[in-house]
Design an enzyme around this catalytic site. Structure first.
Site, short mmCIF file in Angstrom:
data_model
loop_
_atom_site.label_atom_id
_atom_site.label_comp_id
_atom_site.label_asym_id
_atom_site.label_seq_id
_atom_site.Cartn_x
_atom_site.Cartn_y
_atom_site.Cartn_z
N PRO A 51 3.78 -8.07 -3.35
CA PRO A 51 3.64 -7.86 -1.91
C PRO A 51 2.27 -7.28 -1.54
O PRO A 51 1.91 -6.20 -2.00
CB PRO A 51 4.74 -6.85 -1.58
N LYS A 69 -0.47 -1.65 2.86
CA LYS A 69 0.74 -2.17 2.22
C LYS A 69 1.92 -1.22 2.37
O LYS A 69 2.96 -1.42 1.74
CB LYS A 69 0.47 -2.43 0.73
#
Length: 291
Positions: free
Chosen positions: A2, A59
DNA sequence: ATCGTTGCCTGAGGGC
DNA sequence: TGCCCTCAGGCAACGA
């Protein structure tokens, strides 16, 4: 893995699922996870709270709660956030998959990698957090409190400007690839999107950051934003573990130009894509198209 | 200040 | 079949 696009897609999709719902129960079945906030404390702080909004910084995801405290979540390498109706082989390891093949589950069954499950007071869909490699992070922040992890972040990569990138590159002898991965310079870019952006900008990843001319910096800043926006539109990149909260794959991996394409032909010149290691990370590029 | 290295962690896949 | 090895990599911490 991710990166900004995946985290943003999770945020957008999850928002419509959890915002305005009240947390009834927190399950932290296994204590083998490196919770930054201990499970018992997490339970006591989150139970009864209503989720007001989900924000993203680089993130990191931030779940804003009705008492103005926040839950900070980082997915690390293999972190997954998804609802109990999500169905995907990516939500189980190979062993579990074999067992499930005969009786496909209608509802996600927490396994040994499911570290946190949230039930809501309306008894609707649950939210699960799963992370096989345990590089993810969960941290509860009291009202008004921040964390060095957030404080250290540079400007969000979606809004990187040539000016900022130029200033950050000055006198930096590291490879431009490494600079793009530096979360204190720009937050959100990981290995995949660094490689893809550098290809689109036609820049070699091993170029010294300080060697970029103003025009190249300008193109790179624009390209980073463009690649990330496109990846968000396509739901992110599903390679190993990443799935959208409903269990479906992202589609950006189907449009990779260099990442994971070692030896395959460059879409532009047909020459083979090359892989080298820069700063301990594999880096993919076209040696003839990128300068 | 800047840069490079190490450790954390597990599953998949390759070689034998 | 099974064992051992390597690899994937985000980030903090550490040493130079």
């Amino acid at each position: 893995m991710p990166e900004l696009p995946e985290v943003e897609v999770v945020r957008l999709r999850l928002r419509s699922v959890v915002v305005n719902r009240r947390i009834a129960e927190i399950q932290t079945a296994r204590a083998n996870y490196a919770f930054l906030t201990a499970p018992a404390r997490l339970r006591s702080k989150l139970q009864g709270r209503r989720i007001m909004e989900i924000e993203r910084q680089g993130k990191y995801l931030l779940f804003l709660l009705d008492d103005h405290s926040r839950l900070l979540v980082h997915l690390g390498m293999t972190g997954q956030l998804f609802t109990s109706h999500a169905v995907s082989p990516r939500l189980y390891n190979k062993q579990s998959r074999a067992g499930l093949a005969h009786t496909p589950a209608q509802v996600f069954v927490p396994d040994k990698h499911t570290h946190l499950s949230i039930s809501f007071s309306d008894r609707g869909e649950q939210l699960h957090f799963r992370d096989t490699r345990k590089f993810g992070k969960l941290l509860w922040l009291a009202e008004g409190r921040s964390d060095p992890r957030l404080e250290r972040l540079g400007v969000d990569a979606l809004s990187i400007t040539p000016e900022h990138l130029g200033i950050s590159s000055k006198r930096r002898r590291i490879a431009i690839k490494s600079l793009l991965l530096d979360q204190s310079v720009l937050a959100g870019v990981g290995n995949i999107y660094a490689d893809e952006a550098l290809y689109q900008a036609r820049l070699l990843p091993q170029r010294a950051a300080a060697s970029l001319r103003p025009e190249e910096t300008r193109v790179l800043a624009r390209t980073v934003r463009k690649v990330l926006r496109r990846a968000i539109r396509l739901g992110g990149s599903s390679i190993d573990d990443y799935v959208q909260p409903d269990g479906s794959d992202g589609q950006f991996q189907n449009t990779f130009t260099v990442y994971g394409r070692e030896g395959e032909p460059c879409h532009c010149c047909r020459g083979p894509i090359v892989r080298v290691v820069i700063g301990q990370r594999s880096s993919h590029f076209c040696p003839s198209c990128q300068k």
